[in-house]
Design a protein around this motif. Structure first.
Motif, PDB file in Angstrom:
ATOM      1  N   GLN B  52       0.853  -1.184   0.000  1.00 36.96           N
ATOM      2  CA  GLN B  52       0.000   0.000   0.000  1.00 36.96           C
ATOM      3  C   GLN B  52       0.885   1.229   0.000  1.00 36.96           C
ATOM      4  OE1 GLN B  52      -3.387   0.091   2.695  1.00 36.96           O
ATOM      5  NE2 GLN B  52      -3.087   2.281   2.999  1.00 36.96           N
ATOM      6  N   GLY B  53       0.679   2.103  -0.986  1.00 36.03           N
ATOM      7  CA  GLY B  53       1.462   3.333  -1.041  1.00 36.03           C
ATOM      8  C   GLY B  53       0.940   4.343  -0.038  1.00 36.03           C
ATOM      9  N   GLU B  54       1.690   5.434   0.185  1.00 29.10           N
ATOM     10  CA  GLU B  54       1.188   6.431   1.133  1.00 29.10           C
ATOM     11  C   GLU B  54       0.180   7.363   0.487  1.00 29.10           C
ATOM     12  OE1 GLU B  54       4.310   6.228  -0.037  1.00 29.10           O
ATOM     13  OE2 GLU B  54       5.482   8.015   0.495  1.00 29.10           O
ATOM     14  N   SER B  55       0.063   7.294  -0.847  1.00 30.64           N
ATOM     15  CA  SER B  55      -0.963   8.051  -1.570  1.00 30.64           C
ATOM     16  C   SER B  55      -1.014   7.475  -2.977  1.00 30.64           C
ATOM     17  CB  SER B  55      -0.620   9.537  -1.642  1.00 30.64           C
ATOM     18  OG  SER B  55       0.407   9.729  -2.616  1.00 30.64           O
ATOM     19  N   GLU B  56      -2.001   7.918  -3.752  1.00 32.19           N
ATOM     20  CA  GLU B  56      -2.083   7.446  -5.130  1.00 32.19           C
ATOM     21  C   GLU B  56      -0.950   8.016  -5.983  1.00 32.19           C
ATOM     22  OE1 GLU B  56      -4.660   8.461  -3.330  1.00 32.19           O
ATOM     23  OE2 GLU B  56      -6.408   7.183  -3.679  1.00 32.19           O
ATOM     24  N   VAL B  57      -0.450   9.199  -5.614  1.00 32.80           N
ATOM     25  CA  VAL B  57       0.690   9.751  -6.352  1.00 32.80           C
ATOM     26  C   VAL B  57       1.874   8.795  -6.203  1.00 32.80           C
ATOM     27  CG1 VAL B  57       2.284  11.693  -6.595  1.00 32.80           C
ATOM     28  CG2 VAL B  57      -0.095  12.130  -5.987  1.00 32.80           C
ATOM     29  N   ALA B  58       2.121   8.391  -4.954  1.00 35.00           N
ATOM     30  CA  ALA B  58       3.214   7.457  -4.696  1.00 35.00           C
ATOM     31  C   ALA B  58       3.000   6.152  -5.457  1.00 35.00           C
ATOM     32  CB  ALA B  58       3.312   7.181  -3.192  1.00 35.00           C
ATOM     33  N   VAL B  59       1.758   5.663  -5.432  1.00 35.42           N
ATOM     34  CA  VAL B  59       1.460   4.392  -6.104  1.00 35.42           C
ATOM     35  C   VAL B  59       1.812   4.470  -7.580  1.00 35.42           C
ATOM     36  CG1 VAL B  59      -0.425   2.889  -6.873  1.00 35.42           C
ATOM     37  CG2 VAL B  59      -0.283   3.566  -4.467  1.00 35.42           C
ATOM     38  N   SER B  60       1.468   5.605  -8.218  1.00 32.39           N
ATOM     39  CA  SER B  60       1.700   5.680  -9.665  1.00 32.39           C
ATOM     40  C   SER B  60       3.198   5.575  -9.974  1.00 32.39           C
ATOM     41  CB  SER B  60       1.094   6.965 -10.248  1.00 32.39           C
ATOM     42  OG  SER B  60       1.792   8.110  -9.808  1.00 32.39           O
ATOM     43  N   TYR B  61       4.036   6.081  -9.065  1.00 34.81           N
ATOM     44  CA  TYR B  61       5.476   5.992  -9.314  1.00 34.81           C
ATOM     45  C   TYR B  61       6.049   4.639  -8.889  1.00 34.81           C
ATOM     46  CZ  TYR B  61       5.335  10.666 -10.999  1.00 34.81           C
ATOM     47  OH  TYR B  61       5.042  11.760 -11.775  1.00 34.81           O
ATOM     48  N   MET B  62       5.376   3.960  -7.946  1.00 34.97           N
ATOM     49  CA  MET B  62       5.764   2.574  -7.638  1.00 34.97           C
ATOM     50  C   MET B  62       5.495   1.697  -8.865  1.00 34.97           C
ATOM     51  SD  MET B  62       4.091   2.661  -3.840  1.00 34.97           S
ATOM     52  CE  MET B  62       4.315   1.006  -3.218  1.00 34.97           C
ATOM     53  N   ILE B  63       4.371   1.989  -9.529  1.00 30.24           N
ATOM     54  CA  ILE B  63       4.026   1.256 -10.760  1.00 30.24           C
ATOM     55  C   ILE B  63       5.099   1.543 -11.817  1.00 30.24           C
ATOM     56  CG2 ILE B  63       2.338   1.116 -12.656  1.00 30.24           C
ATOM     57  CD1 ILE B  63       1.108   0.008 -10.156  1.00 30.24           C
ATOM     58  N   PHE B  64       5.460   2.817 -11.959  1.00 28.36           N
ATOM     59  CA  PHE B  64       6.461   3.234 -12.940  1.00 28.36           C
ATOM     60  C   PHE B  64       7.774   2.478 -12.692  1.00 28.36           C
ATOM     61  CE2 PHE B  64       8.640   7.345 -14.774  1.00 28.36           C
ATOM     62  CZ  PHE B  64       9.042   6.630 -15.886  1.00 28.36           C
ATOM     63  N   GLY B  65       8.178   2.456 -11.433  1.00 31.80           N
ATOM     64  CA  GLY B  65       9.455   1.814 -11.083  1.00 31.80           C
ATOM     65  C   GLY B  65       9.457   0.329 -11.406  1.00 31.80           C
ATOM     66  N   ALA B  66       8.385  -0.363 -10.984  1.00 28.33           N
ATOM     67  CA  ALA B  66       8.322  -1.806 -11.213  1.00 28.33           C
ATOM     68  C   ALA B  66       8.272  -2.088 -12.709  1.00 28.33           C
ATOM     69  CB  ALA B  66       7.098  -2.398 -10.521  1.00 28.33           C
ATOM     70  N   SER B  67       7.480  -1.295 -13.406  1.00 34.08           N
ATOM     71  CA  SER B  67       7.319  -1.490 -14.841  1.00 34.08           C
ATOM     72  C   SER B  67       8.641  -1.232 -15.583  1.00 34.08           C
ATOM     73  CB  SER B  67       6.221  -0.552 -15.337  1.00 34.08           C
ATOM     74  OG  SER B  67       6.124  -0.616 -16.723  1.00 34.08           O
ATOM     75  N   ALA B  68       9.358  -0.183 -15.160  1.00 38.18           N
ATOM     76  CA  ALA B  68      10.634   0.145 -15.798  1.00 38.18           C
ATOM     77  C   ALA B  68      11.643  -0.991 -15.628  1.00 38.18           C
ATOM     78  CB  ALA B  68      11.191   1.445 -15.219  1.00 38.18           C
ATOM     79  N   CYS B  69      11.444  -1.804 -14.592  1.00 42.91           N
ATOM     80  CA  CYS B  69      12.333  -2.956 -14.376  1.00 42.91           C
ATOM     81  C   CYS B  69      11.839  -4.195 -15.116  1.00 42.91           C
ATOM     82  CB  CYS B  69      12.439  -3.279 -12.893  1.00 42.91           C
ATOM     83  SG  CYS B  69      13.208  -1.963 -11.964  1.00 42.91           S
ATOM     84  N   GLY B  70      10.739  -4.058 -15.855  1.00 40.91           N
ATOM     85  CA  GLY B  70      10.254  -5.178 -16.664  1.00 40.91           C
ATOM     86  C   GLY B  70       9.295  -6.093 -15.940  1.00 40.91           C
ATOM     87  N   ALA B  71       8.771  -5.665 -14.785  1.00 34.08           N
ATOM     88  CA  ALA B  71       7.840  -6.524 -14.039  1.00 34.08           C
ATOM     89  C   ALA B  71       6.408  -6.261 -14.476  1.00 34.08           C
ATOM     90  CB  ALA B  71       7.976  -6.250 -12.543  1.00 34.08           C
ATOM     91  N   ARG B  72       5.600  -7.310 -14.461  1.00 31.62           N
ATOM     92  CA  ARG B  72       4.157  -7.100 -14.653  1.00 31.62           C
ATOM     93  C   ARG B  72       3.605  -6.466 -13.394  1.00 31.62           C
ATOM     94  NH1 ARG B  72       2.010 -12.232 -18.068  1.00 31.62           N
ATOM     95  NH2 ARG B  72       2.494 -11.225 -20.031  1.00 31.62           N
ATOM     96  N   VAL B  73       2.873  -5.366 -13.563  1.00 29.84           N
ATOM     97  CA  VAL B  73       2.420  -4.621 -12.386  1.00 29.84           C
ATOM     98  C   VAL B  73       1.088  -3.956 -12.694  1.00 29.84           C
ATOM     99  CG1 VAL B  73       3.752  -2.569 -13.069  1.00 29.84           C
ATOM    100  CG2 VAL B  73       3.165  -2.904 -10.664  1.00 29.84           C
TER     101      VAL B  73
END
Lengths: 232, 357
Positions: B52-73
């Motif tokens: 769980q992110g601390e906000s949706e803004v944070a979540v969107s960048y957690m998605i960005f990070g995981a995706s940039a590493c090639g993970a399904r997210v």
């Protein structure tokens, strides 16, 4: 077929999405038609849609007293509990049905009403079980949720309601399998089966005489906007 | 596995797991919180991660990070939460990373209400965040379709290296319907060697991958945008999906409707048919790309006097219906936005009025 006769305070619990509200509404209607004075209180503080409050007009028309939070808070996602609830638990009249939210989270509200429960007779706490839901497709799953609900509610489950269904796609085979499932759960838990449910439209295809427990007919009330609710 | 009874939100969570996505970051908001509730229990059982992110803004960048590493997210949210994620979505499209965003819409603007709505049509289809980007937007009309679209969304996001959005109204998340899950998709993202920043020793390529969104040289930024546009044009060629209802007869009016609203409209069409009146419908299953040609063709039929966009918003999709019909026939709008889904009777009354006029 055995008669379904509930009296006093009846608390409807179960896992999330087991069909508690639909069962509670139809239990209220059934007992009202049998001539009882019936009250139903919506204690679902966790679910935002498809709560028993959505059938309030149909229930009120039948002369069932519906206990709800005040109007402005009906659609709020606030845990609003009508102050009347504690009072009706102490003085339940002929039949008072409490429709509680799902899982242990939803049952927590019952612990807050502990003083009221302690002052009155021991309530019947009925666990609704649908084996076609993912978390309750095994006896172990049902018993796990029972333990969690009992711990959160600080009340003991006293009976089972078998509610096997896939809504419109339920087959007579699934009713028969669901019956066997809840009978097995009864043996495993020592809890009696208070009734099983069958949707009105499926009833002609089901041989109810082979069930040793009462059958509650379900006339679905909590339907999406493109479907018509059944006539209670 | 046979059919099970599931709430849309739970089914979406299970579908993502079966699509091979084991990374889920989210922040709770009604009416989608059950996805997080379900996955917080389910993902650890299958070796996945819910954070769980601390906000949706944070979540969107957690998605960005995981995706940039090639993970399904993927993530799920509801309207105000998607607004907060929109900045991240713009960056993810710019960096050409695949990810799946699911919006279980509630009423707006602002906090609005918690009941069903389709008022984020513009937000998802026309932008939301800044810059020239598009999302591939799919709109399910049943819990089963939500499952199928969720499972399709991951390979599509990877095919285009672009976020896919699933746009469901609150009912899609909250209602229970019987569902069946297709078999697991065991595949991994297949094209990530050329772009994912997952470390040289894990890749078959020897070139350095760089995930970036900043292009200060005008020619480079223009070239970058042309490259993105080429992908969106390819989506228009290859990904338009729609369904028709009652288009065989001589219908007098064409309804265009999507999501659960289209199920109300099916009842409307059935009720009219019982009275001897024919009404047809085109239901877009993708909102971008939009089934313009299908709507044009349906509206062009000689018996069809007009088209009407029926939506739980104050006239958003109607603009795309107008663009599709190209002035050939009048285009009308009917909708409600408070959370009460228009009933079949209300839609029938509106359609009857238009037919009489």
């Amino acid at each position: 077929m055995v008669d379904l006769r509930l009296r006093g305070v009846v608390v409807i619990v179960g896992n999330y999405g087991s069909g508690k509200s639909e069962v509670a509404i139809n239990l209220a209607a059934f007992h009202r038609q049998a001539g009882l004075r019936v009250r139903i209180a919506d204690l679902d503080l966790v679910n935002p849609y498809f709560r028993s409050r959505e059938a309030r007009e149909a229930l009120a028309e039948m002369g069932i007293e519906v206990v709800l939070p005040p109007d402005p808070y009906l659609q709020a996602e606030l845990p609003v509990l009508s102050p009347m609830v504690a009072g009706i638990i102490r003085q339940p009249g002929e039949l008072t049905i409490l429709d509680v939210g799902g899982d242990n989270v939803g049952a927590m509200v019952l612990a807050a009403l502990g003083d009221a429960f302690a002052a009155g007779a021991i309530p019947q706490v009925l666990q609704v079980v649908n084996p076609l839901r993912p978390a309750t497709d095994t006896h172990a799953g049902c018993l796990k949720i029972r333990r969690q609900i009992e711990a959160a509610a600080m009340l003991s489950v006293t009976g089972l309601i078998g509610n096997a269904n896939l809504i419109d796609e339920t087959t007579p085979g699934e009713i028969a399998d669901g019956y066997a499932f809840v009978q097995g759960l009864s043996e495993a838990s020592g809890l009696p089966v208070v009734c099983i449910t069958v949707a009105e439209e499926l009833l002609p295809q089901v041989d109810a005489s082979r069930f040793i427990c009462p059958v509650l007919t379900i006339r679905r009330q909590l339907v999406p906007p493109w479907k018509k609710a059944g006539r209670l | 596995m046979g059919k099970v009874l599931m709430k849309g939100n739970e089914a979406i969570g299970e579908a993502a797991i079966r699509a091979g996505c084991l990374n889920y970051f989210a922040y709770p908001i009604t009416p989608q919180s059950e996805v997080a509730e379900y996955l917080s229990k389910r993902l650890p059982e299958v070796g996945g991660v819910f954070l769980q992110g601390e906000s949706e803004v944070a979540v969107s960048y957690m998605i960005f990070g995981a995706s940039a590493c090639g993970a399904r997210v993927f993530t799920t949210s509801s309207s105000p939460g998607i607004s907060l994620m929109s900045e991240g979505i713009s960056y993810i499209t710019a960096a050409q990373c695949p990810a799946v965003f699911i919006n279980i819409m509630r009423g707006g603007p602002g906090l609005g209400g918690i009941l069903p709505s389709q008022a984020d049509y513009f937000q998802s289809v026309k932008g939301g965040g800044h810059g020239d980007y598009r999302l591939l937007v799919m709109a399910p009309a049943s819990v089963q379709e939500a499952v199928e679209m969720t499972m399709t969304a991951f390979p599509l996001a990877e095919k285009y290296r672009n976020p896919v959005m699933i746009l469901g109204d609150g009912l899609i998340g909250q209602m229970m319907e019987p569902v069946e899950f297709p078999d697991h998709l065991k595949s991994e993202p297949s094209n990530k060697d050329g772009w994912a920043t997952n470390g040289m020793d894990t890749r078959r390529s020897s070139t350095r991958n760089l995930v970036r969104t900043l292009y200060l040289v005008p020619e480079e930024l223009n070239a970058h945008n042309l490259k993105l546009k080429a992908k969106y044009d390819r989506m228009i060629r290859e990904e338009i999906r729609w369904e028709t209802y009652n288009l065989d007869g001589d219908y007098r009016m064409l309804i265009v409707s999507y999501g659960t609203m289209s199920r109300v409209c099916r009842t409307v069409i059935d009720n009219f048919k019982a009275k001897g009146i024919e009404i047809g419908m085109v239901r877009p299953k993708t909102l971008f790309p939009f089934p313009k040609q299908a709507i044009y063709d349906a509206a062009a039929k000689a018996s069809c006097r007009a088209a009407i966009s029926v939506e739980m918003s104050m006239g958003q999709m109607v603009e795309d219906v107008e663009l599709s019909v190209k002035g050939l026939k009048p285009v009308h709008w009917y909708g409600k936005c408070g959370g009460d889904v228009p009933t079949p009777e209300e839609v029938m009354e509106e359609v009857s009025k238009l037919m009489a006029s």
